[in-house]
Design a protein around this motif. Structure first.
Motif, PDB file in Angstrom:
ATOM      1  N   PRO A   7       0.787 -10.330  -6.953  1.00  6.69           N
ATOM      2  CA  PRO A   7       0.245  -9.227  -6.156  1.00  6.69           C
ATOM      3  C   PRO A   7      -0.168  -8.016  -6.991  1.00  6.69           C
ATOM      4  N   TYR A   8      -1.111  -7.277  -6.456  1.00  5.68           N
ATOM      5  CA  TYR A   8      -1.609  -6.058  -7.079  1.00  5.68           C
ATOM      6  C   TYR A   8      -0.617  -4.934  -6.808  1.00  5.68           C
ATOM      7  N   CYS A   9      -0.100  -4.330  -7.860  1.00  4.68           N
ATOM      8  CA  CYS A   9       0.817  -3.196  -7.741  1.00  4.68           C
ATOM      9  C   CYS A   9       0.342  -2.095  -8.684  1.00  4.68           C
ATOM     10  N   THR A  10       0.397  -0.869  -8.211  1.00  3.18           N
ATOM     11  CA  THR A  10      -0.028   0.271  -9.015  1.00  3.18           C
ATOM     12  C   THR A  10       1.153   1.198  -9.274  1.00  3.18           C
ATOM     13  N   ILE A  11       0.935   2.171 -10.121  1.00  2.00           N
ATOM     14  CA  ILE A  11       1.938   3.216 -10.325  1.00  2.00           C
ATOM     15  C   ILE A  11       1.682   4.251  -9.237  1.00  2.00           C
ATOM     16  N   ASP A  12       2.485   4.183  -8.207  1.00  2.00           N
ATOM     17  CA  ASP A  12       2.340   5.067  -7.054  1.00  2.00           C
ATOM     18  C   ASP A  12       3.615   5.001  -6.236  1.00  2.00           C
ATOM     19  N   SER A  13       3.602   5.600  -5.069  1.00  2.00           N
ATOM     20  CA  SER A  13       4.806   5.616  -4.235  1.00  2.00           C
ATOM     21  C   SER A  13       5.016   4.258  -3.560  1.00  2.00           C
ATOM     22  N   TYR A  20      -0.975  -0.509   1.314  1.00  2.00           N
ATOM     23  CA  TYR A  20      -2.176  -1.003   0.641  1.00  2.00           C
ATOM     24  C   TYR A  20      -2.675  -2.259   1.343  1.00  2.00           C
ATOM     25  N   PRO A  21      -3.950  -2.429   1.582  1.00  2.00           N
ATOM     26  CA  PRO A  21      -5.111  -1.634   1.191  1.00  2.00           C
ATOM     27  C   PRO A  21      -5.538  -0.585   2.227  1.00  2.00           C
ATOM     28  N   MET A  22      -4.695  -0.317   3.212  1.00  4.49           N
ATOM     29  CA  MET A  22      -5.003   0.677   4.237  1.00  4.49           C
ATOM     30  C   MET A  22      -5.022   2.078   3.606  1.00  4.49           C
ATOM     31  N   PRO A  23      -6.043   2.884   3.894  1.00  2.00           N
ATOM     32  CA  PRO A  23      -6.041   4.251   3.366  1.00  2.00           C
ATOM     33  C   PRO A  23      -4.897   5.061   3.986  1.00  2.00           C
ATOM     34  N   PRO A  24      -4.294   5.979   3.228  1.00  2.00           N
ATOM     35  CA  PRO A  24      -3.154   6.754   3.739  1.00  2.00           C
ATOM     36  C   PRO A  24      -3.422   7.449   5.070  1.00  2.00           C
ATOM     37  N   GLU A  25      -4.632   7.966   5.256  1.00  2.00           N
ATOM     38  CA  GLU A  25      -4.917   8.661   6.514  1.00  2.00           C
ATOM     39  C   GLU A  25      -4.930   7.701   7.700  1.00  2.00           C
ATOM     40  N   TRP A  66       5.574  -0.444 -10.306  1.00  2.00           N
ATOM     41  CA  TRP A  66       6.170  -1.525  -9.521  1.00  2.00           C
ATOM     42  C   TRP A  66       6.042  -2.888 -10.196  1.00  2.00           C
ATOM     43  N   SER A  67       4.954  -3.121 -10.878  1.00  2.00           N
ATOM     44  CA  SER A  67       4.807  -4.420 -11.542  1.00  2.00           C
ATOM     45  C   SER A  67       5.785  -4.548 -12.708  1.00  2.00           C
ATOM     46  N   GLY A  68       6.227  -3.434 -13.266  1.00  3.52           N
ATOM     47  CA  GLY A  68       7.216  -3.460 -14.337  1.00  3.52           C
ATOM     48  C   GLY A  68       8.641  -3.427 -13.813  1.00  3.52           C
ATOM     49  N   MET A  69       8.835  -2.858 -12.640  1.00  2.00           N
ATOM     50  CA  MET A  69      10.182  -2.701 -12.082  1.00  2.00           C
ATOM     51  C   MET A  69      10.629  -3.914 -11.270  1.00  2.00           C
ATOM     52  N   LEU A  70       9.705  -4.495 -10.519  1.00  2.00           N
ATOM     53  CA  LEU A  70      10.054  -5.597  -9.620  1.00  2.00           C
ATOM     54  C   LEU A  70       9.801  -6.952 -10.267  1.00  2.00           C
ATOM     55  N   SER A  71      10.641  -7.905  -9.953  1.00  2.00           N
ATOM     56  CA  SER A  71      10.403  -9.281 -10.401  1.00  2.00           C
ATOM     57  C   SER A  71       9.187  -9.829  -9.652  1.00  2.00           C
TER      58      SER A  71
END
Length: 95
Positions: A7-13, A20-25, A66-71
């Motif tokens: 899965p695609y994971c970014t450095i974010d909350s 994701y991929p829903m916009p926050p608003e 998240w990609s570095g923190m989660l298995s």
């Protein structure tokens, strides 16, 4: 919605990872309780609890790589949580 094996994971909350991929608003209708329940449904409830203990708050606004923190298995469960939250009409899962 396509869910790749990795899965695609970014450095974010954590909150933004879940919606994701829903916009926050567009996700403003989602309550914190609903997001936390979805994490628990995919066996990641302890993740939010650990983050809340480390950062305070509810853990949803904790920012990590998240990609570095989660298995890989945890990343896949996070991707499944995205499916539950986004409720696509069609989901294609790779393997």
């Amino acid at each position: 919605m396509f869910v790749p094996q990795r899965p695609y994971c970014t450095i974010d909350s954590l909150r933004k990872q879940l919606i994701y991929p829903m916009p926050p608003e567009a996700a403003q209708h989602l309550s914190e309780a609903e997001l936390l329940k979805t994490l628990a449904d995919v066996q990641l409830g302890s993740l939010a609890e650990r983050l809340a203990a480390a950062d305070g708050g509810n853990g949803l606004d904790s920012v990590r790589d998240w990609s570095g923190m989660l298995s890989l298995g945890e990343q896949q469960r996070l991707a499944f949580a995205r499916l539950l939250i986004n409720r696509p009409r069609l989901a294609i899962l790779d393997e």
